[in-house]
Design a protein around this motif. Structure first.
Motif, PDB file in Angstrom:
ATOM      1  N   GLN A  41       0.840  -1.197   0.000  1.00 28.12           N
ATOM      2  CA  GLN A  41       0.000   0.000   0.000  1.00 28.12           C
ATOM      3  C   GLN A  41       0.881   1.255   0.000  1.00 28.12           C
ATOM      4  N   ASP A  42       2.075   1.129   0.611  1.00 27.10           N
ATOM      5  CA  ASP A  42       3.073   2.186   0.605  1.00 27.10           C
ATOM      6  C   ASP A  42       2.607   3.465   1.280  1.00 27.10           C
ATOM      7  N   PRO A  43       2.161   3.387   2.532  1.00 31.79           N
ATOM      8  CA  PRO A  43       1.743   4.609   3.233  1.00 31.79           C
ATOM      9  C   PRO A  43       2.924   5.313   3.881  1.00 31.79           C
ATOM     10  N   LYS A  44       2.722   6.568   4.232  1.00 31.19           N
ATOM     11  CA  LYS A  44       3.780   7.317   4.921  1.00 31.19           C
ATOM     12  C   LYS A  44       3.803   6.967   6.392  1.00 31.19           C
ATOM     13  N   LEU A  45       2.616   6.671   6.919  1.00 33.05           N
ATOM     14  CA  LEU A  45       2.505   6.366   8.343  1.00 33.05           C
ATOM     15  C   LEU A  45       1.853   4.996   8.494  1.00 33.05           C
ATOM     16  N   ILE A  46       2.533   4.104   9.211  1.00 30.65           N
ATOM     17  CA  ILE A  46       1.967   2.768   9.406  1.00 30.65           C
ATOM     18  C   ILE A  46       1.621   2.585  10.878  1.00 30.65           C
ATOM     19  N   LEU A  47       0.408   2.145  11.137  1.00 27.98           N
ATOM     20  CA  LEU A  47      -0.022   1.868  12.502  1.00 27.98           C
ATOM     21  C   LEU A  47      -0.046   0.359  12.681  1.00 27.98           C
ATOM     22  N   MET A  48       0.762  -0.135  13.597  1.00 27.56           N
ATOM     23  CA  MET A  48       0.849  -1.583  13.798  1.00 27.56           C
ATOM     24  C   MET A  48       0.269  -1.951  15.157  1.00 27.56           C
ATOM     25  N   ASP A  49      -0.757  -2.775  15.135  1.00 23.42           N
ATOM     26  CA  ASP A  49      -1.335  -3.213  16.403  1.00 23.42           C
ATOM     27  C   ASP A  49      -0.874  -4.635  16.693  1.00 23.42           C
ATOM     28  N   GLU A  50       0.031  -4.767  17.633  1.00 20.06           N
ATOM     29  CA  GLU A  50       0.598  -6.055  18.038  1.00 20.06           C
ATOM     30  C   GLU A  50       1.029  -6.919  16.853  1.00 20.06           C
ATOM     31  N   PRO A  51       2.015  -6.437  16.111  1.00 20.36           N
ATOM     32  CA  PRO A  51       2.435  -7.165  14.902  1.00 20.36           C
ATOM     33  C   PRO A  51       3.053  -8.533  15.198  1.00 20.36           C
ATOM     34  N   THR A  52       3.573  -8.740  16.398  1.00 18.81           N
ATOM     35  CA  THR A  52       4.250 -10.016  16.637  1.00 18.81           C
ATOM     36  C   THR A  52       3.375 -11.006  17.407  1.00 18.81           C
ATOM     37  N   ALA A  53       2.111 -10.634  17.646  1.00 15.62           N
ATOM     38  CA  ALA A  53       1.251 -11.538  18.411  1.00 15.62           C
ATOM     39  C   ALA A  53       1.196 -12.908  17.746  1.00 15.62           C
ATOM     40  N   GLY A  54       1.473 -13.938  18.507  1.00 13.35           N
ATOM     41  CA  GLY A  54       1.381 -15.288  17.983  1.00 13.35           C
ATOM     42  C   GLY A  54       2.577 -15.738  17.173  1.00 13.35           C
ATOM     43  N   MET A  55       3.602 -14.910  17.101  1.00  9.15           N
ATOM     44  CA  MET A  55       4.788 -15.306  16.341  1.00  9.15           C
ATOM     45  C   MET A  55       5.751 -16.081  17.214  1.00  9.15           C
ATOM     46  N   THR A  56       6.553 -16.941  16.609  1.00 12.12           N
ATOM     47  CA  THR A  56       7.601 -17.620  17.350  1.00 12.12           C
ATOM     48  C   THR A  56       8.728 -16.621  17.607  1.00 12.12           C
ATOM     49  N   THR A  57       9.647 -16.985  18.507  1.00 16.87           N
ATOM     50  CA  THR A  57      10.744 -16.077  18.849  1.00 16.87           C
ATOM     51  C   THR A  57      11.539 -15.709  17.605  1.00 16.87           C
ATOM     52  N   GLN A  58      11.732 -16.714  16.761  1.00 21.90           N
ATOM     53  CA  GLN A  58      12.526 -16.465  15.564  1.00 21.90           C
ATOM     54  C   GLN A  58      11.802 -15.503  14.616  1.00 21.90           C
ATOM     55  N   GLU A  59      10.504 -15.733  14.472  1.00 18.13           N
ATOM     56  CA  GLU A  59       9.720 -14.848  13.605  1.00 18.13           C
ATOM     57  C   GLU A  59       9.733 -13.431  14.160  1.00 18.13           C
ATOM     58  N   THR A  60       9.633 -13.328  15.493  1.00 16.96           N
ATOM     59  CA  THR A  60       9.646 -12.012  16.128  1.00 16.96           C
ATOM     60  C   THR A  60      10.950 -11.298  15.822  1.00 16.96           C
ATOM     61  N   ARG A  61      12.062 -12.042  15.876  1.00 18.18           N
ATOM     62  CA  ARG A  61      13.359 -11.419  15.627  1.00 18.18           C
ATOM     63  C   ARG A  61      13.424 -10.912  14.191  1.00 18.18           C
ATOM     64  N   LYS A  62      12.898 -11.705  13.262  1.00 21.17           N
ATOM     65  CA  LYS A  62      12.907 -11.283  11.866  1.00 21.17           C
ATOM     66  C   LYS A  62      12.046 -10.032  11.672  1.00 21.17           C
ATOM     67  N   THR A  63      10.936  -9.983  12.400  1.00 20.46           N
ATOM     68  CA  THR A  63      10.068  -8.805  12.309  1.00 20.46           C
ATOM     69  C   THR A  63      10.798  -7.563  12.803  1.00 20.46           C
ATOM     70  N   ALA A  64      11.533  -7.712  13.928  1.00 23.21           N
ATOM     71  CA  ALA A  64      12.288  -6.594  14.472  1.00 23.21           C
ATOM     72  C   ALA A  64      13.291  -6.091  13.443  1.00 23.21           C
ATOM     73  N   GLU A  65      13.971  -7.037  12.785  1.00 28.45           N
ATOM     74  CA  GLU A  65      14.933  -6.673  11.737  1.00 28.45           C
ATOM     75  C   GLU A  65      14.274  -5.827  10.657  1.00 28.45           C
ATOM     76  N   LEU A  66      13.106  -6.320  10.231  1.00 34.47           N
ATOM     77  CA  LEU A  66      12.372  -5.632   9.164  1.00 34.47           C
ATOM     78  C   LEU A  66      11.990  -4.218   9.592  1.00 34.47           C
ATOM     79  N   PHE A  67      11.507  -4.104  10.821  1.00 38.41           N
ATOM     80  CA  PHE A  67      11.075  -2.798  11.302  1.00 38.41           C
ATOM     81  C   PHE A  67      12.245  -1.827  11.383  1.00 38.41           C
ATOM     82  N   ASN A  68      13.393  -2.335  11.809  1.00 37.49           N
ATOM     83  CA  ASN A  68      14.558  -1.466  11.892  1.00 37.49           C
ATOM     84  C   ASN A  68      14.959  -0.967  10.510  1.00 37.49           C
TER      85      ASN A  68
END
Lengths: 370, 252
Positions: free
Chosen positions: B164-191
């Motif tokens: 969608q390519d928005p300027k502002l992204i609102l994330m509501d609990e993006p890692t809910a239900g993710m495994t630790t590894q998935e969470t780490r990958k998400t953190a990488e992406l967010f950074n």
């Protein structure tokens, strides 16, 4: 190997070729007329499949558009008959019986056939668009859409019955001239009318297919799946739903006009509740998420209904048999016959990918996993 | 270069039949910032996101993105201005394939009639394939979204937002239900996303928050309780009080 898209086009083309070739094998005028009638109902079902199967809009008042289309055609054809009582250019007979003295203003433009044809498409489309505008701008969804459209159908139906002076009331508009276009006369029991209908069905089918293949068609399916998610991507959901319902009504209007041509009359039964609900059943049996499936469902069910009600064995029980068929299909083929067909073809053509692949380009056999 | 668009909430209050979910909230997020929004249950975090994206209409106060006042815009109009929302319950189109999901999310031209005349073949879809690769769904492009695992569904929704390519992204609990590894990958992406876009992340997972956060805003009972870096927040006595019994946010 064929891709799913081209496979679909091949199947659609084969079907259209088959219905166009039918008059070569069927010479019986009565049978030809009956087949033409079923094809018209097929167009009607396809129109609903577009709004219900793709957009998730369960329009129980689909017959409103159908009936209005058929009345537009009937008005034009009525003005072309020579009335017994008042002579050429005179008032239609039922108006004479109802003591109407001059032709009502809204009948006058129907002297022009191009106007009538345009009205048969635009009147249903605009009316459905307006109703959709009120419903979807107000965020009406789900079962309430079904209730409102059904109520709207009943209102229009009662209005037509009530205004006997202008509409012929219960009797409808009968004793019509034959449709003449480009110097061609379309005899309801001849091959000409059949071809007119088969060609129109082909055009409508491929036009609707184009709509479903466009990005708008994809967005409609997304709306059916998760309306709010679509909204937060910046799409005006109401606009898309209004579009779907308007296009669907326009196609239903075309079907209505053709129905008048084959039936040689228009009547309030063309826009009553039983017919409108039957359309839903045809779509459900044929597979509402498939345009061709819905056409097929209409032909099959309407055909069975005709055959059973005429046979002596089922004279008293044919409604039961129909009910049973419907229950069985809903129980065992939730995606309708089209869903079963797609699954069969998938097995035949790609046995290894069966579990990975999605059912069809329209998601016909995609069971919602839970 | 476009003018930087900061998000500003001024004196925003949200009442539901007498219950005050958000109470006179003032919040400012600079363009390009990654802001974490934390707080105990019922603090009003999700409601705040709802108010920004138009899902809920604020009872009073003003919400602005740059010079645009968002208060009276409809959801799709807010989305077109450039605000994307990821929901707490992963929301994707389950009956469409991953690729079709991405096509829908890619919404440069949202008009009905224009889209009725556009066919999927003519579209630039390379960027979308790259997005799928970014979130590890490259091999699943033709699978139905309904057949994905929970983690994959979360990732798909994140990919949809990027499409969608928005300027502002609102994330509501993006890692809910993710495994630790998935969470780490998400953190990488967010950074990686930081700087290009503005992000507001509501999250309970403090390990994840510490990994991505620059500035944390803590909400409590509809109000902004504290704001600062991770270290500042951990020392804040008011925050400790709000998380009473759980020993502060470090244990949350």
């Amino acid at each position: 190997m064929l891709t799913r898209n081209s496979r679909q086009i091949v199947i659609y083309s084969l079907f259209c070729a088959a219905i166009l070739a039918l008059p070569l094998f069927v010479q019986d005028a009565f049978l030809l007329n009956k087949s033409a009638r079923y094809l018209v109902l097929g167009i009607l079902a396809m129109a609903l499949s577009l709004s219900w199967g793709y957009g998730g809009i369960l329009n129980l008042g689909q017959a409103t558009s159908f009936g209005l289309g058929s009345y537009c055609m009937a008005m034009a054809l009525k003005l072309r008959t020579v009335p017994v009582h008042t002579g050429a250019e005179g008032l239609p007979d039922f108006m004479v019986w109802n003591n109407v003295e001059t032709l009502p203003w809204f009948w006058v433009p129907f002297h022009s056939m191009p106007f009538a044809l345009a009205a048969g498409i635009l009147v249903p489309a605009l009316l459905a668009g307006l109703l959709a505008w009120f419903m979807f701008r107000g965020r009406v969804t789900g079962v309430y859409v079904a209730i409102i459209t059904l109520a709207f159908l009943v209102v229009v139906n009662l209005l037509i019955i009530d205004q006997q002076r202008f509409t012929g009331g219960f009797n409808g508009i009968t004793d019509l001239a034959q449709l003449e276009l480009f110097g061609f006369e379309f005899d309801a029991y001849g091959a000409s009318s059949y071809y007119l209908i088969a060609v129109t069905l082909t055009i409508c089918l491929f036009a609707a297919l184009l709509v479903t293949k466009s990005k708008a068609g994809l967005i409609l399916q997304a709306i059916r799946d998760h309306e709010n998610r679509v909204r937060y991507f910046g799409y005006d959901v109401a606009g898309y739903k209004i579009f779907a319902m308007t296009v669907s009504a326009a196609i239903a209007g075309v079907a209505g006009m053709l129905y008048t041509v084959v039936m040689e009359f228009a009547s309030p039964t063309f826009l009553n509740v039983p017919l409108s609900l039957s359309v839903v059943i045809w779509c459900a049996v044929g597979g509402r998420q498939s345009l061709l499936g819905s056409v097929f469902g209409a032909i099959l069910i309407a055909g069975m209904q005709g055959a059973l009600s005429e046979s002596e064995v089922f004279l008293d029980t044919w409604t039961l048999v129909m009910g049973l068929v419907f229950v069985l299909v809903v129980l065992f083929l939730p995606q309708g016959l089209a869903g079963a067909g797609h699954r069969l073809l998938d097995r035949l053509f790609a046995p290894r990918k069966a579990d990975v692949a999605r059912g069809s380009p329209q998601g016909v056999m995609a069971p919602p996993s839970s | 270069m476009e003018a930087r668009k900061d998000l500003k909430l001024s004196n925003v209050t949200m009442r539901f039949n007498g219950f005050v979910a958000v109470d006179d909230l003032n919040l400012e997020v600079k363009a390009g910032e990654l802001r974490c929004l934390i707080g105990p249950n019922g603090a009003g975090k999700t409601t705040t996101l709802d108010i920004i994206c138009g899902k809920a209409k604020a009872t009073s106060g003003e919400i602005r993105l740059g010079d645009t006042v968002l208060n009276h815009l409809e959801e799709h109009e807010i989305a077109r201005i450039g605000i994307g929302r990821k929901f707490q319950v992963p929301s994707v189109f389950r009956q469409l394939t991953v690729r079709e999901n991405l096509l829908v999310a890619h919404s440069r031209q949202p008009g009905v009639l224009r889209n009725a005349l556009r066919f999927r073949r003519g579209e630039d879809t390379e960027g979308l394939d790259k997005l799928a690769e970014l979130v590890g769904l490259r091999d699943h492009l033709h699978r139905l979204a309904g057949h994905l695992s929970h983690g994959q569904t979360q990732w798909l929704e994140i990919a949809l937002l990027l499409a969608q390519d928005p300027k502002l992204i609102l994330m509501d609990e993006p890692t809910a239900g993710m495994t630790t590894q998935e969470t780490r990958k998400t953190a990488e992406l967010f950074n990686r996303l930081k700087g290009n876009r503005t992000l507001i992340v509501v999250e309970h997972d403090m390990a994840f928050v510490k990994e991505i956060a620059e500035v944390i805003s803590v909400m409590h009972q509809g109000k902004l309780l504290a704001q600062g870096t991770v270290a500042q927040i951990e020392r804040d006595p008011a925050v400790k009080e709000a998380y009473l019994g759980s020993g502060g946010i470090s244990d949350a």
